[in-house]
Scaffold this motif. Structure first.
Motif, short mmCIF file in Angstrom:
data_model
loop_
_atom_site.label_atom_id
_atom_site.label_comp_id
_atom_site.label_asym_id
_atom_site.label_seq_id
_atom_site.Cartn_x
_atom_site.Cartn_y
_atom_site.Cartn_z
N ALA A 27 16.98 -0.34 7.35
CA ALA A 27 17.09 0.56 9.23
C ALA A 27 16.84 -0.93 9.88
O ALA A 27 16.42 -1.81 9.28
N ALA A 65 12.32 7.35 9.44
CA ALA A 65 12.34 7.38 10.85
C ALA A 65 10.50 7.84 11.66
O ALA A 65 10.73 7.52 12.44
N TYR A 84 15.34 11.60 18.73
CA TYR A 84 16.37 11.01 17.62
C TYR A 84 17.68 12.08 17.93
O TYR A 84 17.22 13.23 18.33
N ILE A 103 16.91 6.54 15.89
CA ILE A 103 15.61 6.29 17.12
C ILE A 103 15.77 5.33 18.17
O ILE A 103 15.49 4.11 18.40
#
Length: 141
Positions: A27, A65, A84, A103
């Motif tokens: 991420a 997430a 999202y 996100i």
């Protein structure tokens, strides 16, 4: 995949501001954010569509997430809500053809939004919904 920007980030061929990494998921901050705090959650395996990603990895992406969502809400990042967003295919707005989950923090009048067609407010008949439901349900079995 040699031309994939996300594969290049995963392989450290391109820089990224990485917020999370494990054996299966990475991420990092989006370089073209909708709002400050916009993060991408990306499987390390190159798969164009979410349907190609196995269920365990999909679950892992959403678990990360959710963790990031909680972190954004605790931080000083301006956020009145969080979206999202996963564009699955070109017609859905996918621009990088490596599955990824966006996100991003949201706040009133931030300039981002989805646009609905003119007939969005015209509700379909229950029979039409039921037919579509059966078609999809049969494909799930």
């Amino acid at each position: 995949m040699t031309d994939c920007i996300f594969c290049k980030i995963i392989n450290r061929e391109l820089p990224a501001s990485i917020i999370h990494e494990d054996d299966h998921v990475i991420a990092f901050m989006d370089i073209q954010p909708v709002n400050p705090g916009h993060i991408l959650v990306v499987p390390k395996v190159h798969k164009e569509l979410i349907a190609e990603v196995d269920e365990d990895l999909t679950s892992r992406m959403f678990k990360i997430a959710a963790k990031i969502n909680r972190a954004i809400r605790k931080s000083n990042i301006h956020s009145e809500g969080i979206n999202y967003f996963l564009a699955d295919g070109e017609a859905a707005g996918q621009e990088v053809f490596h599955t990824h989950l966006h996100i991003f923090p949201r706040f009133r009048n931030d300039g981002f939004g989805l646009r609905f067609s003119e007939n969005y407010t015209q509700l379909p008949q229950r029979e039409e919904l039921d037919e579509i439901c059966v078609t999809i349900k049969e494909s799930m079995e």
